[in-house]
Design a protein around this motif. Structure first.
Motif, PDB file in Angstrom:
ATOM      1  N   MET A   1     -12.815   6.895   1.907  1.00 38.72           N
ATOM      2  CA  MET A   1     -12.172   6.203   3.023  1.00 38.72           C
ATOM      3  C   MET A   1     -13.117   5.150   3.609  1.00 38.72           C
ATOM      4  O   MET A   1     -14.317   5.209   3.407  1.00 38.72           O
ATOM      5  N   GLY A   2     -12.535   4.203   4.328  1.00 36.91           N
ATOM      6  CA  GLY A   2     -13.360   3.270   5.063  1.00 36.91           C
ATOM      7  C   GLY A   2     -13.531   1.908   4.439  1.00 36.91           C
ATOM      8  O   GLY A   2     -14.214   1.053   4.996  1.00 36.91           O
ATOM      9  N   ASN A   3     -12.948   1.666   3.256  1.00 35.24           N
ATOM     10  CA  ASN A   3     -13.054   0.354   2.629  1.00 35.24           C
ATOM     11  C   ASN A   3     -12.055  -0.595   3.283  1.00 35.24           C
ATOM     12  O   ASN A   3     -10.868  -0.565   2.986  1.00 35.24           O
ATOM     13  N   LYS A   4     -12.528  -1.462   4.171  1.00 35.65           N
ATOM     14  CA  LYS A   4     -11.636  -2.327   4.939  1.00 35.65           C
ATOM     15  C   LYS A   4     -11.309  -3.630   4.205  1.00 35.65           C
ATOM     16  O   LYS A   4     -10.538  -4.441   4.677  1.00 35.65           O
ATOM     17  N   ASN A   5     -11.929  -3.849   3.051  1.00 36.14           N
ATOM     18  CA  ASN A   5     -11.751  -5.119   2.352  1.00 36.14           C
ATOM     19  C   ASN A   5     -11.018  -4.952   1.026  1.00 36.14           C
ATOM     20  O   ASN A   5     -11.328  -5.600   0.037  1.00 36.14           O
ATOM     21  N   LEU A   6     -10.074  -4.056   0.998  1.00 38.24           N
ATOM     22  CA  LEU A   6      -9.309  -3.807  -0.218  1.00 38.24           C
ATOM     23  C   LEU A   6      -8.456  -5.011  -0.587  1.00 38.24           C
ATOM     24  O   LEU A   6      -7.866  -5.660   0.272  1.00 38.24           O
ATOM     25  N   ILE A   7      -8.408  -5.292  -1.867  1.00 37.32           N
ATOM     26  CA  ILE A   7      -7.588  -6.397  -2.366  1.00 37.32           C
ATOM     27  C   ILE A   7      -6.253  -5.834  -2.840  1.00 37.32           C
ATOM     28  O   ILE A   7      -6.211  -4.883  -3.627  1.00 37.32           O
ATOM     29  N   LEU A   8      -5.156  -6.417  -2.365  1.00 34.71           N
ATOM     30  CA  LEU A   8      -3.836  -5.947  -2.778  1.00 34.71           C
ATOM     31  C   LEU A   8      -3.552  -6.374  -4.217  1.00 34.71           C
ATOM     32  O   LEU A   8      -3.998  -7.433  -4.664  1.00 34.71           O
ATOM     33  N   PRO A   9      -2.793  -5.564  -4.948  1.00 34.85           N
ATOM     34  CA  PRO A   9      -2.474  -5.908  -6.339  1.00 34.85           C
ATOM     35  C   PRO A   9      -1.606  -7.162  -6.427  1.00 34.85           C
ATOM     36  O   PRO A   9      -0.835  -7.467  -5.520  1.00 34.85           O
ATOM     37  N   GLU A  10      -1.751  -7.865  -7.535  1.00 36.88           N
ATOM     38  CA  GLU A  10      -0.935  -9.041  -7.826  1.00 36.88           C
ATOM     39  C   GLU A  10      -0.414  -8.933  -9.259  1.00 36.88           C
ATOM     40  O   GLU A  10      -1.123  -8.498 -10.158  1.00 36.88           O
ATOM     41  N   GLU A 178     -11.723   4.604  11.780  1.00 35.97           N
ATOM     42  CA  GLU A 178     -12.678   4.935  10.717  1.00 35.97           C
ATOM     43  C   GLU A 178     -11.976   5.541   9.505  1.00 35.97           C
ATOM     44  O   GLU A 178     -12.446   5.398   8.377  1.00 35.97           O
ATOM     45  N   GLU A 179     -10.875   6.220   9.731  1.00 40.25           N
ATOM     46  CA  GLU A 179     -10.161   6.887   8.641  1.00 40.25           C
ATOM     47  C   GLU A 179      -9.264   5.929   7.870  1.00 40.25           C
ATOM     48  O   GLU A 179      -8.984   6.147   6.680  1.00 40.25           O
ATOM     49  N   ILE A 180      -8.776   4.895   8.523  1.00 41.05           N
ATOM     50  CA  ILE A 180      -7.835   3.960   7.893  1.00 41.05           C
ATOM     51  C   ILE A 180      -8.576   3.031   6.931  1.00 41.05           C
ATOM     52  O   ILE A 180      -9.573   2.413   7.288  1.00 41.05           O
ATOM     53  N   ASP A 181      -8.060   2.920   5.714  1.00 38.30           N
ATOM     54  CA  ASP A 181      -8.693   2.079   4.699  1.00 38.30           C
ATOM     55  C   ASP A 181      -8.202   0.643   4.727  1.00 38.30           C
ATOM     56  O   ASP A 181      -8.955  -0.280   4.418  1.00 38.30           O
ATOM     57  N   LEU A 182      -6.951   0.445   5.045  1.00 49.40           N
ATOM     58  CA  LEU A 182      -6.373  -0.896   5.010  1.00 49.40           C
ATOM     59  C   LEU A 182      -5.484  -1.131   6.216  1.00 49.40           C
ATOM     60  O   LEU A 182      -4.562  -0.357   6.473  1.00 49.40           O
ATOM     61  N   LYS A 183      -5.771  -2.188   6.953  1.00 43.46           N
ATOM     62  CA  LYS A 183      -4.933  -2.608   8.074  1.00 43.46           C
ATOM     63  C   LYS A 183      -4.293  -3.936   7.664  1.00 43.46           C
ATOM     64  O   LYS A 183      -4.972  -4.946   7.541  1.00 43.46           O
ATOM     65  N   LEU A 184      -2.992  -3.906   7.447  1.00 46.26           N
ATOM     66  CA  LEU A 184      -2.285  -5.077   6.935  1.00 46.26           C
ATOM     67  C   LEU A 184      -1.502  -5.762   8.057  1.00 46.26           C
ATOM     68  O   LEU A 184      -0.607  -5.152   8.654  1.00 46.26           O
ATOM     69  N   ASN A 185      -1.850  -6.987   8.348  1.00 46.74           N
ATOM     70  CA  ASN A 185      -1.144  -7.754   9.372  1.00 46.74           C
ATOM     71  C   ASN A 185       0.166  -8.273   8.784  1.00 46.74           C
ATOM     72  O   ASN A 185       0.163  -9.094   7.864  1.00 46.74           O
ATOM     73  N   VAL A 186       1.289  -7.772   9.302  1.00 51.05           N
ATOM     74  CA  VAL A 186       2.603  -8.166   8.793  1.00 51.05           C
ATOM     75  C   VAL A 186       3.411  -8.888   9.878  1.00 51.05           C
ATOM     76  O   VAL A 186       4.641  -8.893   9.842  1.00 51.05           O
ATOM     77  N   GLU A 187       2.712  -9.491  10.810  1.00 54.96           N
ATOM     78  CA  GLU A 187       3.376 -10.180  11.921  1.00 54.96           C
ATOM     79  C   GLU A 187       4.357 -11.244  11.425  1.00 54.96           C
ATOM     80  O   GLU A 187       5.430 -11.427  11.999  1.00 54.96           O
ATOM     81  N   LYS A 188       4.010 -11.920  10.346  1.00 54.47           N
ATOM     82  CA  LYS A 188       4.893 -12.982   9.842  1.00 54.47           C
ATOM     83  C   LYS A 188       6.227 -12.435   9.327  1.00 54.47           C
ATOM     84  O   LYS A 188       7.189 -13.189   9.161  1.00 54.47           O
ATOM     85  N   TYR A 189       6.285 -11.125   9.097  1.00 56.34           N
ATOM     86  CA  TYR A 189       7.517 -10.512   8.623  1.00 56.34           C
ATOM     87  C   TYR A 189       8.295  -9.832   9.750  1.00 56.34           C
ATOM     88  O   TYR A 189       9.277  -9.139   9.484  1.00 56.34           O
ATOM     89  N   ARG A 190       7.875 -10.006  10.987  1.00 55.87           N
ATOM     90  CA  ARG A 190       8.514  -9.302  12.097  1.00 55.87           C
ATOM     91  C   ARG A 190      10.027  -9.521  12.119  1.00 55.87           C
ATOM     92  O   ARG A 190      10.809  -8.565  12.185  1.00 55.87           O
TER      93      ARG A 190
END
Length: 232
Positions: A1-10, A178-190
């Motif tokens: 846990m704790g990797n905040k810079n994960l790259i999303l798959p493409e 600290e437990e969350i690995d990925l925080k994804l900003n999805v504001e543009k999809y609101r």
């Protein structure tokens, strides 16, 4: 846990697995929209048709509620850009150890057809504590471990958890930063998320609750635990 810079798959095949036909939209729909935008082929599995309970729009028990919810799920999924949707037709509210292997086998047959590299589902406590949810999370974890795949587990932060009333006997706490690995900003999809939620008319009360909670969040963030079983 704790990797905040994960790259999303493409440009990969992604399999999202949920218990009920609105769990994707009321949950990680921003992630699904993002994955589709990145050229991934996203497939969805719903273990049940969500036929238990009432039509929240009419307040009545309806024999065809499951069919209505399936149509809502298909409509919203395809609007997100999902490639295909599968329904396993297990009884809503009945997911348990007794059918664990049956569910796993049905999902694995679909996996063999679409060959996904990444799974998406709920965090191990099922986000809301719904038994069907953490059963589904457990099955996905079992298959991911067996097949050596990466899993994105949708979860709530402690802050987001504060916005939600305890509507189950056990409604788990949210996760710490600290437990969350990925925080994804999805504001543009609101706005898109709001439209997708409103498609699920049979679950309008739950949908309104989700919309209300979304209004309290600026920017709109979806949180994930991430586990790569290929490295274990």
């Amino acid at each position: 846990m704790g990797n905040k810079n994960l790259i999303l798959p493409e440009n990969q095949n992604i399999l999202a697995v949920f218990a009920h036909p609105d769990d994707d939209i009321f949950g990680p729909s921003g992630m699904i929209l993002t994955l589709c935008e990145k050229g991934n082929l996203v497939f969805e599995i719903f273990v049940t048709n969500g036929e238990a309970g009432t039509n929240q729009k009419t307040g009545k028990k309806e024999k065809d509620l499951g069919e209505k919810r399936k149509k809502e799920a298909q409509k919203s999924a395809y609007l997100m850009g999902v490639k295909d949707v599968f329904f396993l037709d297990f009884d809503d509210g009945s997911l348990s150890n007794n059918i664990y292997h049956q569910v796993s086998e049905k999902i694995e047959k679909i996996i063999n057809k679409i060959n996904p590299s990444v799974f998406l589902t709920y965090e191990p406590r099922g986000v809301s504590g719904h038994v069907d949810h953490f059963f589904t999370s457990m099955v996905v974890s079992f298959l991911a471990s067996k097949l050596k795949k990466k899993v994105f587990y949708y979860c709530l932060s402690k802050e987001q958890r504060q916005f939600i009333k305890d509507y189950f006997i056990f409604f788990p706490e949210g996760y710490s930063e600290e437990e969350i690995d990925l925080k994804l900003n999805v504001e543009k999809y609101r706005e898109k998320k709001e439209k997708l939620i409103k498609i699920h008319e049979t679950q309008v009360k739950d949908g309104d609750m989700v919309l209300k909670n979304m209004k309290k969040q600026r920017p709109l963030i979806e949180n994930f635990l991430v586990r790569d079983f290929s490295n274990e």
